[in-house]
Design a protein around this motif. Structure first.
Motif, PDB file in Angstrom:
ATOM      1  N   ASP A 154       6.207  -2.403 -12.288  1.00  0.00           N
ATOM      2  CA  ASP A 154       7.234  -1.359 -12.308  1.00  0.00           C
ATOM      3  C   ASP A 154       8.035  -1.323 -11.010  1.00  0.00           C
ATOM      4  O   ASP A 154       9.274  -1.304 -11.021  1.00  0.00           O
ATOM      5  CB  ASP A 154       6.593   0.007 -12.555  1.00  0.00           C
ATOM      6  N   MET A 155       7.325  -1.319  -9.885  1.00  0.00           N
ATOM      7  CA  MET A 155       8.022  -1.146  -8.606  1.00  0.00           C
ATOM      8  C   MET A 155       8.896  -2.349  -8.270  1.00  0.00           C
ATOM      9  O   MET A 155      10.033  -2.183  -7.798  1.00  0.00           O
ATOM     10  CB  MET A 155       7.020  -0.880  -7.486  1.00  0.00           C
ATOM     11  N   SER A 156       8.405  -3.544  -8.521  1.00  0.00           N
ATOM     12  CA  SER A 156       9.240  -4.722  -8.232  1.00  0.00           C
ATOM     13  C   SER A 156      10.499  -4.711  -9.101  1.00  0.00           C
ATOM     14  O   SER A 156      11.584  -5.080  -8.650  1.00  0.00           O
ATOM     15  CB  SER A 156       8.448  -6.013  -8.440  1.00  0.00           C
ATOM     16  N   MET A 202       0.797  -1.223   0.000  1.00  0.00           N
ATOM     17  CA  MET A 202       0.000   0.000   0.000  1.00  0.00           C
ATOM     18  C   MET A 202       0.834   1.280   0.000  1.00  0.00           C
ATOM     19  O   MET A 202       0.554   2.199  -0.792  1.00  0.00           O
ATOM     20  CB  MET A 202      -0.973  -0.026   1.188  1.00  0.00           C
ATOM     21  N   PRO A 203       1.883   1.422   0.824  1.00  0.00           N
ATOM     22  CA  PRO A 203       2.668   2.659   0.779  1.00  0.00           C
ATOM     23  C   PRO A 203       3.341   2.886  -0.573  1.00  0.00           C
ATOM     24  O   PRO A 203       3.346   4.004  -1.101  1.00  0.00           O
ATOM     25  CB  PRO A 203       3.708   2.468   1.892  1.00  0.00           C
ATOM     26  N   GLY A 204       3.912   1.820  -1.139  1.00  0.00           N
ATOM     27  CA  GLY A 204       4.555   1.956  -2.438  1.00  0.00           C
ATOM     28  C   GLY A 204       3.565   2.325  -3.533  1.00  0.00           C
ATOM     29  O   GLY A 204       3.842   3.182  -4.378  1.00  0.00           O
ATOM     30  N   MET A 205       2.387   1.705  -3.508  1.00  0.00           N
ATOM     31  CA  MET A 205       1.381   2.011  -4.517  1.00  0.00           C
ATOM     32  C   MET A 205       0.816   3.418  -4.324  1.00  0.00           C
ATOM     33  O   MET A 205       0.471   4.093  -5.295  1.00  0.00           O
ATOM     34  CB  MET A 205       0.259   0.977  -4.492  1.00  0.00           C
ATOM     35  N   THR A 206       0.724   3.872  -3.082  1.00  0.00           N
ATOM     36  CA  THR A 206       0.295   5.241  -2.812  1.00  0.00           C
ATOM     37  C   THR A 206       1.262   6.231  -3.467  1.00  0.00           C
ATOM     38  O   THR A 206       0.839   7.200  -4.110  1.00  0.00           O
ATOM     39  CB  THR A 206       0.238   5.489  -1.296  1.00  0.00           C
ATOM     40  N   ALA A 207       2.550   5.986  -3.297  1.00  0.00           N
ATOM     41  CA  ALA A 207       3.561   6.853  -3.911  1.00  0.00           C
ATOM     42  C   ALA A 207       3.469   6.814  -5.431  1.00  0.00           C
ATOM     43  O   ALA A 207       3.478   7.850  -6.101  1.00  0.00           O
ATOM     44  CB  ALA A 207       4.956   6.422  -3.454  1.00  0.00           C
ATOM     45  N   SER A 222      11.653  10.657   4.259  1.00  0.00           N
ATOM     46  CA  SER A 222      12.340   9.424   4.651  1.00  0.00           C
ATOM     47  C   SER A 222      11.358   8.319   4.999  1.00  0.00           C
ATOM     48  O   SER A 222      11.761   7.192   5.291  1.00  0.00           O
ATOM     49  CB  SER A 222      13.265   9.686   5.852  1.00  0.00           C
ATOM     50  N   GLY A 223      10.060   8.624   4.975  1.00  0.00           N
ATOM     51  CA  GLY A 223       9.042   7.639   5.326  1.00  0.00           C
ATOM     52  C   GLY A 223       8.734   6.682   4.192  1.00  0.00           C
ATOM     53  O   GLY A 223       9.294   6.767   3.089  1.00  0.00           O
ATOM     54  N   ALA A 224       7.808   5.771   4.454  1.00  0.00           N
ATOM     55  CA  ALA A 224       7.517   4.701   3.497  1.00  0.00           C
ATOM     56  C   ALA A 224       7.003   5.242   2.174  1.00  0.00           C
ATOM     57  O   ALA A 224       7.397   4.765   1.103  1.00  0.00           O
ATOM     58  CB  ALA A 224       6.489   3.745   4.105  1.00  0.00           C
ATOM     59  N   VAL A 225       6.118   6.243   2.218  1.00  0.00           N
ATOM     60  CA  VAL A 225       5.563   6.798   0.986  1.00  0.00           C
ATOM     61  C   VAL A 225       6.520   7.816   0.373  1.00  0.00           C
ATOM     62  O   VAL A 225       6.880   7.739  -0.805  1.00  0.00           O
ATOM     63  CB  VAL A 225       4.182   7.439   1.248  1.00  0.00           C
ATOM     64  N   GLY A 226       6.956   8.785   1.184  1.00  0.00           N
ATOM     65  CA  GLY A 226       7.779   9.873   0.672  1.00  0.00           C
ATOM     66  C   GLY A 226       9.080   9.413   0.045  1.00  0.00           C
ATOM     67  O   GLY A 226       9.505   9.953  -0.992  1.00  0.00           O
ATOM     68  N   SER A 227       9.713   8.397   0.625  1.00  0.00           N
ATOM     69  CA  SER A 227      10.983   7.923   0.081  1.00  0.00           C
ATOM     70  C   SER A 227      10.794   7.355  -1.318  1.00  0.00           C
ATOM     71  O   SER A 227      11.624   7.546  -2.208  1.00  0.00           O
ATOM     72  CB  SER A 227      11.606   6.866   0.998  1.00  0.00           C
ATOM     73  N   VAL A 263      -5.541   5.477  -1.905  1.00  0.00           N
ATOM     74  CA  VAL A 263      -4.863   4.556  -2.826  1.00  0.00           C
ATOM     75  C   VAL A 263      -5.853   3.630  -3.527  1.00  0.00           C
ATOM     76  O   VAL A 263      -5.661   3.256  -4.689  1.00  0.00           O
ATOM     77  CB  VAL A 263      -3.759   3.775  -2.090  1.00  0.00           C
ATOM     78  N   SER A 264      -6.956   3.288  -2.862  1.00  0.00           N
ATOM     79  CA  SER A 264      -7.932   2.393  -3.492  1.00  0.00           C
ATOM     80  C   SER A 264      -8.599   3.019  -4.709  1.00  0.00           C
ATOM     81  O   SER A 264      -9.189   2.303  -5.534  1.00  0.00           O
ATOM     82  CB  SER A 264      -8.996   1.966  -2.471  1.00  0.00           C
ATOM     83  N   ASP A 265      -8.506   4.356  -4.849  1.00  0.00           N
ATOM     84  CA  ASP A 265      -9.034   5.007  -6.048  1.00  0.00           C
ATOM     85  C   ASP A 265      -8.377   4.456  -7.311  1.00  0.00           C
ATOM     86  O   ASP A 265      -8.952   4.524  -8.400  1.00  0.00           O
ATOM     87  CB  ASP A 265      -8.780   6.525  -6.015  1.00  0.00           C
ATOM     88  N   PHE A 266      -7.158   3.961  -7.162  1.00  0.00           N
ATOM     89  CA  PHE A 266      -6.366   3.536  -8.318  1.00  0.00           C
ATOM     90  C   PHE A 266      -6.171   2.016  -8.341  1.00  0.00           C
ATOM     91  O   PHE A 266      -5.158   1.527  -8.834  1.00  0.00           O
ATOM     92  CB  PHE A 266      -5.013   4.239  -8.303  1.00  0.00           C
ATOM     93  N   ALA A 267      -7.154   1.289  -7.847  1.00  0.00           N
ATOM     94  CA  ALA A 267      -7.034  -0.171  -7.780  1.00  0.00           C
ATOM     95  C   ALA A 267      -6.723  -0.778  -9.141  1.00  0.00           C
ATOM     96  O   ALA A 267      -5.985  -1.779  -9.244  1.00  0.00           O
ATOM     97  CB  ALA A 267      -8.321  -0.773  -7.212  1.00  0.00           C
ATOM     98  N   ALA A 268      -7.242  -0.168 -10.212  1.00  0.00           N
ATOM     99  CA  ALA A 268      -7.017  -0.699 -11.557  1.00  0.00           C
ATOM    100  C   ALA A 268      -5.549  -0.612 -11.985  1.00  0.00           C
ATOM    101  O   ALA A 268      -5.150  -1.245 -12.961  1.00  0.00           O
ATOM    102  CB  ALA A 268      -7.890   0.045 -12.566  1.00  0.00           C
ATOM    103  N   ARG A 269      -4.759   0.163 -11.251  1.00  0.00           N
ATOM    104  CA  ARG A 269      -3.340   0.350 -11.595  1.00  0.00           C
ATOM    105  C   ARG A 269      -2.422  -0.636 -10.865  1.00  0.00           C
ATOM    106  O   ARG A 269      -1.194  -0.563 -11.001  1.00  0.00           O
ATOM    107  CB  ARG A 269      -2.932   1.787 -11.253  1.00  0.00           C
TER     108      ARG A 269
END
Length: 341
Positions: free
Chosen positions: A293-295, A129-134, A156-161, A280-286
């Motif tokens: 990409d992130m992996s 969830m944090p990575g997908m939020t970013a 430095s946090g999970a999303v911001g980083s 983040v759930s707004d973008f579930a289709a992504r």
């Protein structure tokens, strides 16, 4: 199978900052799964700022945790008993078991995790969830272009980083705002941001202006408060502001328009700013795009991440209260149990 389970429930709704007495730890028998159900054992519990909103009963995008209810939270769990053909004993799953050692699930919403791809804790962190939020907030709302300046609070946090590192991948200039010299050094030296400013610095506004000589094109908002006030004068025409969180205001006891609200609205008009809140759930289709990409970026070393771990379920209330004050350094996790039993 263990005979005793633990859970942390909401004992009272906080007024202002949460305190230890707002939580209560309870013991119970380990539940027995019925037909079509699985029994989950929590390994990792994710702690996130949004949980403060779930402790209040004001209007929001999600139902509050009831008094006496188990605190909400994403978890990585092991299936230790199954009456559901879709899941086998030993499966590792992403779940929303909350702040408890064991939970029953009918299987809906459970997602199997492949432990060979990455450490399973990343399923509630950089690959969760944090990575997908970013990823979605920056790319779908912020839309950074090569050469633009992207500023992110709580860098430095999970999303911001992740936000800043994705901005760099897209060819933008990344400037972080974080709390303290150590966090700022990590953001610049380890994560590769172009600059980072300490939000505790009394000269924050001047330091941020110096770090953004061409102004700010995208501001990823995690904080609000004094940080936003420093960012606000530097926003360029057509700047985009994805609003992910407002941690500086989560403990506010009343909602009122800040003194600079009229100036903000005037600039929204004259600078043609785009300000969009999102969940983040707004973008579930992504999700498939994000995971691909992130992996890949994590595997290639283009996106780095850091975990801040406390041990044992009973550490969760203190860790959560610290999270709201910026005590964590990276993604806040609670190790509730061993990877395997």
């Amino acid at each position: 199978m263990p005979q005793s389970a633990s859970r942390i429930v909401l004992a009272s709704r906080p007024v202002g900052e949460p305190k230890a007495s707002d939580f209560r730890i309870e013991q119970a028998d380990v539940p027995v799964p019925g037909a079509g159900e699985v029994l989950l054992r929590t390994i990792w519990l994710s702690l996130d700022p949004y949980m403060r909103g779930r402790m209040s009963d004001g209007p929001s995008y999600a139902q509050p945790v009831p008094i006496g209810g188990v605190m909400e939270g994403g978890t990585v769990s092991e299936v230790i008993a199954s009456n559901n053909p879709a899941f086998a004993k030993g499966d590792i799953v992403l779940s929303r078991a909350g702040w408890q050692t064991h939970a029953i699930s009918d299987g809906k919403g459970l997602v199997k995790i492949d432990p060979t791809i990455a450490p399973i804790s990343t399923a509630v962190g950089v690959l969760g969830m944090p990575g997908m939020t970013a990823y979605t907030g920056l790319l779908d709302i912020g839309k950074p272009q090569a050469g633009e300046t992207v500023v992110v609070a709580a860098a430095s946090g999970a999303v911001g980083s992740a936000v800043g590192q994705i901005a760099k991948i897209k060819g933008a200039r990344a400037v972080g705002i974080a709390g303290g010299k150590d966090k700022c050094a990590y953001v610049k030296n380890e994560l590769g941001f172009d600059d980072c400013v300490d939000h505790r610095d009394p000269d924050l506004a001047a330091k941020l202006k110096a770090a953004c000589p061409k102004g700010i094109d995208v501001y990823f908002e995690n904080v609000g408060g004094a940080v936003f006030e420093a960012v606000f004068p530097l926003l360029n025409a057509f700047a985009r502001i994805p609003v992910c969180g407002l941690i500086a205001h989560y403990n506010d006891t009343e909602a009122k328009a800040p003194k600079w609200a009229p100036a903000l609205m005037r600039n929204v008009l004259t600078k043609r700013l785009t300000i969009r809140g999102f969940i983040v759930s707004d973008f579930a289709a992504r999700h498939a795009d994000f995971l691909r990409d992130m992996s890949g970026w994590v595997r290639e070393g283009k996106v780095k991440h850091r975990e801040f771990i406390t041990e044992g379920l009973d550490s969760a209330p203190g860790a959560f209260m610290g999270l709201l004050k910026g005590a964590n350094f990276g993604k806040q996790l609670v190790r509730v149990g061993p990877d395997r039993v």
